[in-house]
Every structure is written in structure tokens, then in C-alpha cells.
Scaffold this active site. Sequence first.
Site, PDB file in Angstrom:
ATOM      1  N   CYS A  35       0.582  -0.628   0.159  1.00 33.27           N
ATOM      2  CA  CYS A  35       0.084  -0.084   0.336  1.00 33.27           C
ATOM      3  C   CYS A  35       1.114   0.877  -0.011  1.00 33.27           C
ATOM      4  O   CYS A  35       0.398   2.496  -0.183  1.00 33.27           O
ATOM      5  CB  CYS A  35      -1.136  -0.002   1.056  1.00 33.27           C
ATOM      6  SG  CYS A  35      -0.291   0.074   2.774  1.00 33.27           S
ATOM      7  N   CYS A 104      -2.314  -3.026   8.712  1.00 36.93           N
ATOM      8  CA  CYS A 104      -2.557  -1.518   9.127  1.00 36.93           C
ATOM      9  C   CYS A 104      -1.059  -1.838  10.429  1.00 36.93           C
ATOM     10  O   CYS A 104      -0.884  -1.290  10.831  1.00 36.93           O
ATOM     11  CB  CYS A 104      -3.582  -1.169   9.245  1.00 36.93           C
ATOM     12  SG  CYS A 104      -4.713  -0.919   7.331  1.00 36.93           S
TER      13      CYS A 104
END
Length: 141
Positions: A35, A104
Site C-alpha cells: 500500500c 495496518c
Amino acid sequence: MALYSEKVMDHFRNPRNVGVIEDADGVGEVGNAKCGDIMKIYLKINGGIITDVKFETFGCGSAIASSSIATELIKGKPVSEAMTLTNKAVAEALDGLPAYKMHCSVLAEEAIKAAILDYYEKNGIPYDEKDFPSFSCEHCD
Ligand code: FES
């Protein structure tokens, strides 16, 4: 059910401990290649206790919320305790993250470990490389 818990939204909107510690004892920066998000953690350590911690995260809302809560979880704690913080514990402290956002929270665990590794190396403190599986190579000559 809302996609994100209230806690995630709270820490995303009002992140705690954002910033830089200029004279940090340990700094760790990690990124997620997929990402492209980046997280940087600064630690101030005194007598083995994390007396201050700040973060800078260039990333998604879950990454910001994960960094924020992770700093709260380790502030005032011994380094040895911060070493045991898992991404799962970070996600749980946020009352959960959607499955596809769990990576994350991994950034938060890794950034803290990278900062602790930096602290160990700067201070000549012996450590077990097994505790830093993804970082030991970054510091190889
Ligand atoms: Fe990259 Fe969340 S999408 S850390």
C-alpha cells in the site's frame, strides 16, 4: 454494523502523540510495500522505561489509529513490555479492525520493534536477533 469501531474513528480523528522527538533514543521506520504506507516511531527511554513516544504516519486511517493507540499502550511501560506488543493487541485495543485492514496494525508492531532495535544498537545493548525477524537484515553491513 459500522465498518470501523468508534475507537478507530476517535484515534483517526484525534490521534495521540503525533510528532517528532528530536533527541529520541530510538527511531524506527517501516513501510508496507503493497500500500506504500509509512510509519515512524520515536522513543525516549530512561532507565529501561519508555518515558515518551511520538509517531508520524503517512498512511490510511487504520494505520493512523493503530499508531496512535500503540503509543498509548507503550508510554510509561518498560521496553521489555513494549517488545511483547502484538499487532493483534493493537487491533483489540481499537475494538477490532476489518480483516483486510489487519496489516495496518502490523505496521505499528513493527515500527515499535524497529525503534527498540535502534535503541539497543545505539546503546550497545545485546539482543536476540530472533526477536527482530524482519529488521535484522536492514542493519547488516
Ligand atoms: Fe496501508 Fe493501512 S492500507 S497501512
